[in-house]
Motif scaffolding. Structure first.
Motif, PDB file in Angstrom:
ATOM      1  N   GLY A  20      38.174  33.628  36.856  1.00 59.43           N
ATOM      2  CA  GLY A  20      38.812  33.754  37.957  1.00 59.43           C
ATOM      3  C   GLY A  20      38.325  34.718  38.866  1.00 59.43           C
ATOM      4  O   GLY A  20      38.425  34.666  40.147  1.00 59.43           O
ATOM      5  N   LEU A  21      38.283  35.862  38.285  1.00 63.27           N
ATOM      6  CA  LEU A  21      38.010  37.298  39.369  1.00 63.27           C
ATOM      7  C   LEU A  21      36.533  37.135  39.665  1.00 63.27           C
ATOM      8  O   LEU A  21      36.361  37.730  40.801  1.00 63.27           O
ATOM      9  CB  LEU A  21      38.105  38.407  38.124  1.00 63.27           C
ATOM     10  N   LEU A  22      35.760  36.436  38.902  1.00 65.40           N
ATOM     11  CA  LEU A  22      34.428  36.408  39.348  1.00 65.40           C
ATOM     12  C   LEU A  22      34.533  35.344  40.620  1.00 65.40           C
ATOM     13  O   LEU A  22      33.822  35.633  41.718  1.00 65.40           O
ATOM     14  CB  LEU A  22      33.458  35.827  38.131  1.00 65.40           C
ATOM     15  N   VAL A  23      35.134  34.271  40.802  1.00 66.75           N
ATOM     16  CA  VAL A  23      35.205  33.405  41.476  1.00 66.75           C
ATOM     17  C   VAL A  23      35.908  34.097  42.974  1.00 66.75           C
ATOM     18  O   VAL A  23      35.302  33.767  44.050  1.00 66.75           O
ATOM     19  CB  VAL A  23      36.009  31.916  41.423  1.00 66.75           C
ATOM     20  N   VAL A  24      36.832  34.842  42.938  1.00 65.07           N
ATOM     21  CA  VAL A  24      37.495  35.714  43.682  1.00 65.07           C
ATOM     22  C   VAL A  24      36.459  36.482  44.557  1.00 65.07           C
ATOM     23  O   VAL A  24      36.258  36.570  45.682  1.00 65.07           O
ATOM     24  CB  VAL A  24      38.909  36.189  43.380  1.00 65.07           C
ATOM     25  N   GLY A  25      35.940  37.211  43.570  1.00 64.73           N
ATOM     26  CA  GLY A  25      34.896  38.218  44.091  1.00 64.73           C
ATOM     27  C   GLY A  25      33.812  37.787  44.785  1.00 64.73           C
ATOM     28  O   GLY A  25      33.279  38.005  45.990  1.00 64.73           O
TER      29      GLY A  25
END
Length: 107
Positions: A20-25
């Motif tokens: 999720g953090l990767l997608v947001v980044g």
């Protein structure tokens, strides 16, 4: 039980959090790249509009991710079970008669 299920669940949660953090980044970087491209190709007040909308999109997406993540972590830590779906709605109870005269029928 040897706790293997707990370790597996913990590992799955970590993978979900990092994904999720990767997608947001990546989404934030894509919006920033589009904003930079937009600012270099427009002039004046249009550049301000591009930057404002890019900032809003990045803020909304990042805040939503961390808000959802925090709520999920709090629910898991507290052992809160999800709410059961509501059944069919019924009519509310009848209101009591107003105070005052009693009405009776008959002799």
């Amino acid at each position: 039980m040897d706790g293997t299920g707990d370790q597996t669940e913990s590992r799955i949660q970590k993978i979900r959090a990092w994904a999720g953090l990767l997608v947001v980044g990546v989404g934030d970087l894509a919006i920033a790249a589009a904003a930079i491209w937009g600012v270099t190709h427009v002039a004046g007040s249009e550049a301000v509009a591009v930057l404002t909308s890019a900032f809003t999109a990045i803020s909304a997406m990042t805040t939503a991710y961390f808000g959802i993540r925090a709520a999920t972590n709090a629910a898991q830590a507290g052992g809160v079970q999800p709410l059961a779906p509501l059944g069919p709605l019924s009519a509310p109870p009848a209101a009591p008669p107003p105070p005052g005269r009693a009405t009776t029928t008959g002799p």
